[in-house]
Design an enzyme around this catalytic site. Structure first.
Site, PDB file in Angstrom:
ATOM      1  N   VAL A 129       0.882  -1.162   0.000  1.00 20.11           N
ATOM      2  CA  VAL A 129       0.000   0.000   0.000  1.00 20.11           C
ATOM      3  C   VAL A 129       0.923   1.216   0.000  1.00 20.11           C
ATOM      4  O   VAL A 129       1.821   1.289   0.837  1.00 20.11           O
ATOM      5  CB  VAL A 129      -0.882   0.010   1.285  1.00 20.11           C
ATOM      6  CG1 VAL A 129      -1.822   1.201   1.288  1.00 20.11           C
ATOM      7  CG2 VAL A 129      -1.650  -1.293   1.408  1.00 20.11           C
ATOM      8  N   GLY A 180       8.032   8.211  -2.196  1.00 26.79           N
ATOM      9  CA  GLY A 180       8.344   9.309  -3.105  1.00 26.79           C
ATOM     10  C   GLY A 180       9.662   9.185  -3.831  1.00 26.79           C
ATOM     11  O   GLY A 180      10.029  10.070  -4.597  1.00 26.79           O
ATOM     12  N   CYS A 185       7.407   7.844  -9.852  1.00 32.09           N
ATOM     13  CA  CYS A 185       6.565   8.372  -8.780  1.00 32.09           C
ATOM     14  C   CYS A 185       6.531   9.892  -8.808  1.00 32.09           C
ATOM     15  O   CYS A 185       7.564  10.527  -9.020  1.00 32.09           O
ATOM     16  CB  CYS A 185       7.180   7.891  -7.481  1.00 32.09           C
ATOM     17  SG  CYS A 185       6.637   8.770  -6.047  1.00 32.09           S
ATOM     18  N   THR A 187       4.648  11.477  -6.256  1.00 29.83           N
ATOM     19  CA  THR A 187       4.031  11.792  -4.966  1.00 29.83           C
ATOM     20  C   THR A 187       4.609  13.065  -4.351  1.00 29.83           C
ATOM     21  O   THR A 187       3.882  13.907  -3.821  1.00 29.83           O
ATOM     22  CB  THR A 187       4.236  10.605  -3.991  1.00 29.83           C
ATOM     23  OG1 THR A 187       3.543   9.489  -4.533  1.00 29.83           O
ATOM     24  CG2 THR A 187       3.701  10.902  -2.611  1.00 29.83           C
ATOM     25  N   GLY A 220      14.349   4.443  -6.006  1.00 34.24           N
ATOM     26  CA  GLY A 220      15.426   5.430  -6.042  1.00 34.24           C
ATOM     27  C   GLY A 220      16.768   4.931  -6.531  1.00 34.24           C
ATOM     28  O   GLY A 220      17.718   5.700  -6.580  1.00 34.24           O
ATOM     29  N   ALA A 302      -5.839  11.567  -7.357  1.00 33.30           N
ATOM     30  CA  ALA A 302      -5.026  12.234  -8.382  1.00 33.30           C
ATOM     31  C   ALA A 302      -3.971  11.232  -8.801  1.00 33.30           C
ATOM     32  O   ALA A 302      -3.595  10.357  -8.019  1.00 33.30           O
ATOM     33  CB  ALA A 302      -4.368  13.461  -7.781  1.00 33.30           C
ATOM     34  N   SER A 329      32.702  -5.946  -6.218  1.00 32.23           N
ATOM     35  CA  SER A 329      33.764  -4.956  -6.212  1.00 32.23           C
ATOM     36  C   SER A 329      33.618  -4.059  -4.977  1.00 32.23           C
ATOM     37  O   SER A 329      34.599  -3.740  -4.294  1.00 32.23           O
ATOM     38  CB  SER A 329      33.670  -4.147  -7.503  1.00 32.23           C
ATOM     39  OG  SER A 329      34.722  -3.248  -7.572  1.00 32.23           O
TER      40      SER A 329
HETATM   41  P1  5GP Z   1      12.263   2.652  -8.846  1.00 33.84           P
HETATM   42  O1  5GP Z   1      13.117   1.465  -8.633  1.00 33.84           O
HETATM   43  O2  5GP Z   1      11.613   2.671 -10.184  1.00 33.84           O
HETATM   44  O3  5GP Z   1      12.983   3.937  -8.531  1.00 33.84           O
HETATM   45  O4  5GP Z   1      11.090   2.566  -7.757  1.00 33.84           O
HETATM   46  C1  5GP Z   1      10.203   1.484  -7.710  1.00 33.84           C
HETATM   47  C2  5GP Z   1       9.145   1.750  -6.670  1.00 33.84           C
HETATM   48  O5  5GP Z   1       8.386   2.928  -6.957  1.00 33.84           O
HETATM   49  C3  5GP Z   1       8.086   0.681  -6.577  1.00 33.84           C
HETATM   50  O6  5GP Z   1       8.540  -0.494  -5.958  1.00 33.84           O
HETATM   51  C4  5GP Z   1       6.980   1.404  -5.815  1.00 33.84           C
HETATM   52  O7  5GP Z   1       7.205   1.414  -4.424  1.00 33.84           O
HETATM   53  C5  5GP Z   1       7.113   2.831  -6.317  1.00 33.84           C
HETATM   54  N1  5GP Z   1       6.067   3.145  -7.309  1.00 33.84           N
HETATM   55  C6  5GP Z   1       5.696   2.431  -8.383  1.00 33.84           C
HETATM   56  N2  5GP Z   1       4.715   3.042  -9.073  1.00 33.84           N
HETATM   57  C7  5GP Z   1       4.439   4.180  -8.404  1.00 33.84           C
HETATM   58  C8  5GP Z   1       3.489   5.238  -8.598  1.00 33.84           C
HETATM   59  O8  5GP Z   1       2.727   5.301  -9.552  1.00 33.84           O
HETATM   60  N3  5GP Z   1       3.493   6.223  -7.655  1.00 33.84           N
HETATM   61  C9  5GP Z   1       4.335   6.211  -6.582  1.00 33.84           C
HETATM   62  N4  5GP Z   1       4.237   7.191  -5.686  1.00 33.84           N
HETATM   63  N5  5GP Z   1       5.250   5.237  -6.381  1.00 33.84           N
HETATM   64  C10 5GP Z   1       5.285   4.241  -7.277  1.00 33.84           C
END
Ligand code: 5GP
Length: 361
Positions: A129, A180, A185, A187, A220, A302, A329
């Site tokens: 969630v 975030g 994302c 957010t 991230g 949104a 490494s």
């Molecule tokens: P990435 O590895 O692409 O930087 O981050 C992956 C994570 O971004 C996912 O595991 C999930 O927690 C989050 N994420 C995926 N889709 C969305 C989205 O539509 N909105 C937000 N706020 N987070 C997302």
């Protein structure tokens, strides 16, 4: 109103100090570890890299490749139950696959059916969630732990010690941390809420480990070095979505774009063109995802995700090989013989500039 004055850190704000060690070669380090959990009695040996339960990378195809490297895949929650059952009965999924669920009754029914009718197949569950601060998440953790005491239970997402502690004491083995920071994302842009990922890991890992739990850093990762930094900061698992989005095996529509090159066709005098291929990658809270997997965007919501075109990057096996090479490494640089020792061997420098980008990053 309150403000925390201390600057919070992200992966890009630090580099890692190299240390003299007794390791002569990267082949001498052990990149798997044995995971023992607070509640789940099972032990798992693996490298704690997890592909995210997003629709393009939390797929059966990706899962098969992750398992081969003793890495994990969190399957997305949009597969029909019959497909999940077929997959877990045809593949040995006990250790490396997580099944995802949200708060919907249909999600619970699906997971309950699998756990009760196929008890010896897949018992790793991820309650996902975006905002785990709402009370229904903790209630579901308690319910799942009561009904299925032996499952490996991951839940998220959180970014602070209080919630990590609460969820672990309520029955979670692993808390998924990050708000975030994801590549798809938005957010932070539309709500202003979030926390830099490295500081999130510091605080949440420390709290979780103090009470026998674990954390999964979620979102991230831009470079392989960020995975190393996440383990160095204390993460037990590192989850990635965007990093895998451009691999051949990821799902997602492919689009082709034609570019003019610098070369000239000698006969016609016209500039030659080249075609580049991209995969569509989208946030699971984006309007695109809502339209694709549900019945459009409800009026009270949104979009909190974006749609991106990611250049095709080659095979996932090659990417995983690069990840493991980078990790080996890293361990050699800091003198950590075992993955388990990485965080205690890590010392960070705070930096203003991470990379030399004169010729690109
Ligand atoms: P990435 O590895 O692409 O930087 O981050 C992956 C994570 O971004 C996912 O595991 C999930 O927690 C989050 N994420 C995926 N889709 C969305 C989205 O539509 N909105 C937000 N706020 N987070 C997302």
């Amino acid at each position: 109103m309150k403000i925390y004055e201390q600057t919070e850190l992200d992966f890009k704000d630090v580099l890692v100090k190299p240390k003299r060690s007794f390791i002569n070669s990267r082949s001498e380090v052990e990149i798997t570890r044995e995971y023992k959990f607070k509640w789940c009695p099972r032990k798992i040996v693996g490298t704690g890299i997890i592909s995210s339960n997003m629709a393009t990378v939390g797929t059966f195809e990706i899962a098969k490749h992750m398992m081969q490297s003793k890495m994990f895949c969190c399957l997305h929650k949009h597969y029909p139950v019959e497909d999940l059952i077929k997959f877990i009965t045809e593949n040995d999924c006990r250790d490396y696959i997580f099944l995802s669920m949200g708060l919907r009754d249909e999600d619970y029914a699906k997971i309950e059916k699998i756990l009760t009718e196929y008890p010896d197949k897949c018992r790793n569950i991820c309650i996902d969630v975006p905002n785990a601060y709402i009370p229904r998440v903790k209630e579901l953790v308690i319910k799942m732990r009561e009904k299925f005491p032996d499952i490996l239970l991951m839940v998220g997402n959180a970014v602070t010690a209080e919630l990590v502690e609460d969820l672990i004491l309520s029955g979670a083995d692993i808390v998924k941390c990050g708000i975030g920071s994801g590549s798809a994302c938005i957010t932070r842009r539309i709500t202003g809420v979030g926390r830099p990922q490295l500081s999130t890991i510091f605080e949440c890992a420390d709290t979780a480990h103090g009470i026998g739990g674990m954390i999964c850093s979620d979102g991230g990762v831009v470079y392989i070095g960020d995975i190393c930094k996440a383990f160095g900061a204390g993460a037990d698992f590192v989850m990635m979505g965007g990093f895998y989005a451009g691999c051949e095996e990821a799902a997602g529509d492919i689009i082709e774009k034609t570019y003019l090159t610098d070369q000239i066709n000698q006969e016609t005098g016209e500039r030659l063109t080249a075609v580049k291929k991209f995969k569509i990658f989208y946030g699971m809270s984006s309007e695109y995802a809502q339209n694709k997997h549900y019945h459009g965007m409800p009026k009270y919501r949104a979009s909190e995700g974006r749609v991106a075109e990611v250049p095709l990057k080659g095979s996932i096996d090659r990417m995983n090989q690069d990840i493991l090479g980078g990790l080996r490494s890293y361990m050699t640089y800091i003198g950590a013989r075992r993955l388990k020792d990485v965080s205690k061997c890590t010392t960070f420098y705070r930096v203003n500039t991470q990379l030399n980008t004169v010729f690109g990053d």
